[in-house]
Design an enzyme around this catalytic site. Structure first.
Site, short mmCIF file in Angstrom:
data_model
loop_
_atom_site.label_atom_id
_atom_site.label_comp_id
_atom_site.label_asym_id
_atom_site.label_seq_id
_atom_site.Cartn_x
_atom_site.Cartn_y
_atom_site.Cartn_z
N TYR A 276 -16.81 13.93 -17.86
CA TYR A 276 -17.33 12.57 -17.73
C TYR A 276 -18.36 12.55 -16.58
O TYR A 276 -18.14 13.18 -15.54
CB TYR A 276 -16.16 11.62 -17.44
CG TYR A 276 -16.55 10.23 -17.08
CD1 TYR A 276 -17.28 9.44 -17.97
CD2 TYR A 276 -16.20 9.68 -15.86
CE1 TYR A 276 -17.65 8.15 -17.64
CE2 TYR A 276 -16.56 8.38 -15.52
CZ TYR A 276 -17.29 7.62 -16.42
OH TYR A 276 -17.65 6.35 -16.07
N LYS B 244 -8.80 2.60 -20.19
CA LYS B 244 -9.14 2.90 -21.59
C LYS B 244 -7.94 2.65 -22.50
O LYS B 244 -7.48 1.54 -22.60
CB LYS B 244 -9.65 4.33 -21.69
CG LYS B 244 -10.67 4.70 -20.61
CD LYS B 244 -11.90 3.83 -20.66
CE LYS B 244 -12.88 4.24 -19.56
NZ LYS B 244 -13.89 3.25 -19.29
N ARG C 110 0.83 -1.22 0.00
CA ARG C 110 0.00 0.00 0.00
C ARG C 110 0.87 1.26 0.00
O ARG C 110 0.44 2.33 -0.45
CB ARG C 110 -0.98 -0.01 1.18
CG ARG C 110 -1.90 1.20 1.22
CD ARG C 110 -3.13 1.01 2.10
NE ARG C 110 -2.82 0.48 3.40
CZ ARG C 110 -2.29 1.19 4.41
NH1 ARG C 110 -2.02 2.47 4.25
NH2 ARG C 110 -2.04 0.64 5.58
N ASP D 167 -8.13 15.84 -17.56
CA ASP D 167 -8.38 14.43 -17.79
C ASP D 167 -8.07 14.17 -19.27
O ASP D 167 -8.76 14.66 -20.16
CB ASP D 167 -9.84 14.10 -17.46
CG ASP D 167 -10.17 12.62 -17.63
OD1 ASP D 167 -9.46 11.93 -18.38
OD2 ASP D 167 -11.15 12.16 -16.99
#
Ligand SMILES: Cc1ncc(COP(=O)(O)O)c(C=O)c1O
Length: 404
Positions: free
Chosen positions: A116, A213, A63, A189
């Site tokens: 988005y 994507k 982590r 973005d």
């Protein structure tokens, strides 16, 4: 496992430790391995102490950092020309981290009206509840951006390079100039436009990609990343460590593997999309095509300025002539090669209906007000033969409009 150490152990103990922690190899694997371990070992506890203190290149707990994920982050720095990158478990967690590390309660955020859907919902929901003032503007209207920025003095400005689903292109360098007047941070973005344009080169401090994507590219990984300055890296890494929305090592490895062919895929997808868009623009069953590579698109000049000769992306949308929900559903059902699924940027072509997916929370009138008609469909053009893609869209259009 050291055989000398373990020779008197019971099989229950040997079964647990056998094969683990081999001596450091003398070879270098050609490909970065997947390091699935959650914890790391140092023979010298002093060294472990420096690792826990955050020493560069040392790992103690996944982590806090993982070697496979670090390799991906190094690759993203190459993509965006930034000094740092921090990976997250999805595009949304990357956006969340980028936003949360840039604002405090009471701060203003100026956001594109075309973001988005989930990003818009996060801003209008969580971020407002958290005490931020969020105002949306049309980021193609630079006068409106300048007015909102002068009035609100925002801590953060958020926009996308290519918007969904109308493929409107924001003039990022001009927005950075406006942001500088009030020292606002700019978050871009760039999910739809990897390799076409590097926002950081124009002064954008936070560049976000959904790795799900184009970068992953094969529809088999969910992830996100923030490419940023060396200065912001510490805060983003702390956010990843405390928030815990880290990218797993296997996902990091998949995204790293995807990245290797991103330039090849992106080139082909841009070329294919240009061919498909030109064909659809002539199609009798289509009334309008949105593709920034078409001279008729309102963002064509901005796209040329930003993307130069690198292409205009792989995303297209179009309106079925006199079409609505019924025709859009019939079109999606009739597709044979293009996959009717909710994603984009994969090697295979995908199509979706924004009124049913990304923009379903808006009413038909609200959609119409921002130019999204009830017969609008989006296609993410893949790497197949472009003529097969055109033929499939053509036959599905004829089925949908019952004209074939
Ligand atoms: C432009 C854009 N940004 C962010 C996201 C969110 O990415 P993810 O689904 O990986 O969280 C998406 C998802 O479709 C997107 O299209």
């Amino acid at each position: 496992m050291d055989p000398e150490r373990s020779k008197n152990w019971n099989i229950a103990s040997r079964a647990v430790h056998a094969g683990e922690r081999p001596a450091r190899p003398e070879f270098t694997p050609v490909v970065t391995p997947i390091y699935p371990g959650s914890a790391y070992l140092y023979e010298d506890i002093e060294v472990m102490d420096t690792a826990l203190a955050g020493a560069e290149g040392r790992y103690v707990y996944t982590r806090y950092g993982n070697p496979t994920t670090s390799a991906l982050e190094a690759a993203i720095c190459e993509l965006e020309g930034t000094r740092a990158a921090v990976a997250f478990s999805s595009g949304m967690s990357a956006l969340h981290a980028a936003i949360m590390t840039s604002v405090t309660p009471g701060a203003a955020i100026v956001a594109s009206q075309d973001l988005y859907g989930a990003t818009s919902s996060m801003l209008s929901g969580f971020m407002r509840e958290w005490g931020c003032i969020v105002e949306t503007v049309d980021t193609l209207d630079l006068a409106a951006v300048a007015e909102a920025v002068a009035r609100l003095e925002p801590a953060l400005i958020i926009c996308e390079v290519i918007s969904n689903p109308l493929m409107r292109v924001s003039d990022i360098p001009a927005i950075v100039d406006i942001a500088r007047t009030v020292r606002a941070t700019v978050l871009v973005d760039a999910t739809f436009s990897p390799l076409l344009y590097q926002p950081a080169a124009d002064g954008v401090q936070l560049v976000v990609h959904s790795l799900t994507k184009y970068i992953g590219g094969h529809g088999d990984v969910t992830g996100g990343v923030v490419a940023t300055t060396a200065l912001r890296r510490q805060k983003l890494s702390e956010f990843a460590k405390m928030g815990g929305a880290i990218l797993g090592p296997f996902e990091s490895w998949l995204a790293l593997r995807g990245f290797k062919t991103l330039p090849l895929r992106m080139r082909r997808q841009c070329d294919n999309a240009a061919i498909v868009a030109a064909a659809l623009a002539q199609h009798p069953c289509i009334s309008h095509v949105n593709y920034p590579g078409l001279p008729s698109h309102p963002s064509h000049a901005t796209a040329r300025k930003l993307f130069a000769d690198r292409g205009y992306g792989g995303m297209i949308s179009f309106d079925i002539r006199d079409g609505g929900r019924e025709q859009a559903f019939a079109f999606l059902e009739a597709l044979k090669l293009v996959v009717p699924a909710t994603s984009l940027g994969d090697v295979y072509s995908l199509s979706l209906y924004p009124a049913m997916s990304s923009h379903r929370s808006l009413s038909a009138d609200e959609r119409a007000a921002i130019g999204i008609g009830e017969g609008l469909l989006r296609v993410s053009v893949g790497i197949e033969d472009p003529h097969d893609i055109i033929a499939d869209i053509d036959q599905a259009l004829h089925v949908a409009t019952r004209s074939g």
